[in-house]
Motif scaffolding. Structure first.
Motif, short mmCIF file in Angstrom:
data_model
loop_
_atom_site.label_atom_id
_atom_site.label_comp_id
_atom_site.label_asym_id
_atom_site.label_seq_id
_atom_site.Cartn_x
_atom_site.Cartn_y
_atom_site.Cartn_z
N PHE A 202 0.83 -1.20 0.00
CA PHE A 202 0.00 0.00 0.00
C PHE A 202 0.87 1.26 0.00
N ALA A 203 1.89 1.26 0.86
CA ALA A 203 2.81 2.41 0.91
C ALA A 203 3.52 2.57 -0.44
N GLY A 204 3.86 1.45 -1.07
CA GLY A 204 4.51 1.50 -2.37
C GLY A 204 3.62 2.14 -3.43
N LEU A 205 2.33 1.81 -3.42
CA LEU A 205 1.40 2.44 -4.36
C LEU A 205 1.39 3.95 -4.20
N LEU A 206 1.38 4.40 -2.94
CA LEU A 206 1.35 5.84 -2.67
C LEU A 206 2.66 6.50 -3.11
N TRP A 207 3.79 5.87 -2.78
CA TRP A 207 5.10 6.43 -3.11
C TRP A 207 5.30 6.50 -4.63
N ILE A 208 4.86 5.46 -5.33
CA ILE A 208 5.03 5.40 -6.78
C ILE A 208 4.09 6.37 -7.47
N ALA A 209 2.87 6.51 -6.95
CA ALA A 209 1.94 7.48 -7.53
C ALA A 209 2.49 8.89 -7.43
N GLN A 210 3.21 9.17 -6.36
CA GLN A 210 3.80 10.48 -6.15
C GLN A 210 4.97 10.72 -7.10
N ARG A 211 5.76 9.67 -7.35
CA ARG A 211 6.97 9.81 -8.17
C ARG A 211 6.74 9.50 -9.64
N SER A 212 5.74 8.68 -9.94
CA SER A 212 5.44 8.21 -11.31
C SER A 212 6.63 7.46 -11.93
N SER A 213 7.40 6.78 -11.07
CA SER A 213 8.54 6.01 -11.57
C SER A 213 8.98 5.00 -10.51
N VAL A 214 9.84 4.08 -10.94
CA VAL A 214 10.42 3.10 -10.03
C VAL A 214 11.89 2.93 -10.38
N ASP A 215 12.73 2.72 -9.37
CA ASP A 215 14.15 2.49 -9.58
C ASP A 215 14.66 1.55 -8.51
N PRO A 216 15.87 1.00 -8.66
CA PRO A 216 16.36 0.01 -7.69
C PRO A 216 16.47 0.50 -6.26
N HIS A 217 16.59 1.81 -6.07
CA HIS A 217 16.78 2.35 -4.72
C HIS A 217 15.52 3.01 -4.16
N ILE A 218 14.39 2.72 -4.75
CA ILE A 218 13.15 3.43 -4.40
C ILE A 218 12.73 3.20 -2.95
N GLY A 219 13.08 2.05 -2.38
CA GLY A 219 12.62 1.75 -1.03
C GLY A 219 13.52 2.26 0.08
N LEU A 220 14.70 2.75 -0.26
CA LEU A 220 15.68 3.11 0.77
C LEU A 220 15.22 4.27 1.64
N ASN A 221 14.90 5.41 1.02
CA ASN A 221 14.55 6.60 1.80
C ASN A 221 13.29 6.40 2.64
N PRO A 222 12.18 5.89 2.07
CA PRO A 222 10.99 5.69 2.91
C PRO A 222 11.20 4.68 4.04
#
Length: 296
Positions: A202-222
């Motif tokens: 669920f958090a991933g959906l929100l984070w990706i909707a905000q960024r409109s992209s995905v990358d290998p390091h996407i989960g680090l900061n959150p």
């Protein structure tokens, strides 16, 4: 006044995402005492699932549901393959395993998919702006707040009204005694990981909707923010994790909105300094202000 309302709404939407991640971290820690630093990789699983599925033309709503399901499966597999073999080992072994798993998955995304950002097409209705008086909010912020509320309420009902939920609460209090009572440990722990994977999805959906992209390091900061929220709210407390995430999100947005331009480069440092000052006063986190070290 309108600016304040807007800041609070945005802060709750950002904090809601941190709260969902922190709640998943806190749940696994409460049951088996593991700080899972690979937790944020479930965001990457969600993002890459969306990236590949959207290329097939499947509707966005179906893609979102399937992406969360993939995060749940990945979390359960993570527990079965990586963490179950070291369950009875030292705390250091669990921490090293989680760090190793996080680096392995990041390396895998970079080498087998791409080290670069991959765009994800978010439907226009997700970011549709609703004018309310002199201010306004978009659909994304409404979804983020509602998703947080529904997730927390549903999880609370599950933990208090179901047999498996009660077993998980008992395991959080005294896991060896729960095992002696005949409750299947593997089932309880796997459920905790499945729920943490769902919340991360669920958090991933929100984070990706905000960024409109995905990358290998996407989960680090959150994940770092979620871990801070867990400590800030009170380690081992589920309600503390939610409170910590929400407060962290609101504080982050307030600093971004009200700090003078000259102080903007120090925004993160100021926010973390506030967290440190609170922990100096209440070392057990915000939950200790009222409940001491009591767990949920």
């Amino acid at each position: 006044m309108d600016q304040l309302i807007s800041v609070v709404v945005i802060g709750l939407s950002v904090g809601g995402m941190y709260a969902l991640l922190a709640l998943g971290l806190a749940m696994v820690f409460a049951v088996i005492g593991l700080v899972n630093f690979a937790h944020g990789e479930m965001i990457a699983v969600t993002g890459y699932s969306m990236f590949f599925l959207l290329m097939t033309g499947i509707p966005f709503s179906v893609v979102a549901i399937f992406a969360v399901f993939m995060a749940i499966i990945a979390a359960v597999l993570m527990e079965r393959i990586a963490f179950r073999p070291v369950r009875n080992a030292t705390l250091a072994a669990g921490l090293i395993t989680s760090f190793a798993l996080e680096m392995i998955l990041e390396t895998g995304w970079s080498n087998f998919i791409s080290p670069l950002r991959r765009p994800i097409k978010i439907p226009p209705w997700v970011m549709h702006y609703w004018q309310i008086g002199d201010t306004g909010i978009n659909t994304y912020q409404i979804i983020a707040i509602l998703m947080t509320i529904i997730s927390v309420v549903t999880l609370t009902i599950f933990l208090k009204r179901t047999i498996l939920g009660l077993a998980m609460r008992a395991a959080a209090e005294d896991f060896p005694v729960v095992q002696l009572m005949g409750i299947r440990a593997n089932r309880v722990i796997a459920t905790a990981f499945a729920i943490s994977g769902m919340l991360a999805g669920f958090a991933g959906l929100l984070w990706i909707a905000q960024r409109s992209s995905v990358d290998p390091h996407i989960g680090l900061n959150p994940t770092i923010k979620a871990f801070i929220a867990v400590v800030f709210g009170g380690v081992g407390s589920l309600s503390g994790a939610v409170a910590g995430g929400l407060i962290l999100g609101i504080m982050e947005v307030c600093l971004r909105s009200f700090l003078p331009e000259s102080a903007m480069p120090f925004r993160e440092a100021i926010g973390y300094s506030v967290v440190i000052l609170v922990l100096l006063k209440w070392p057990d986190g915000l939950i200790s202000m009222k409940f001491g070290r009591k767990k949920d």
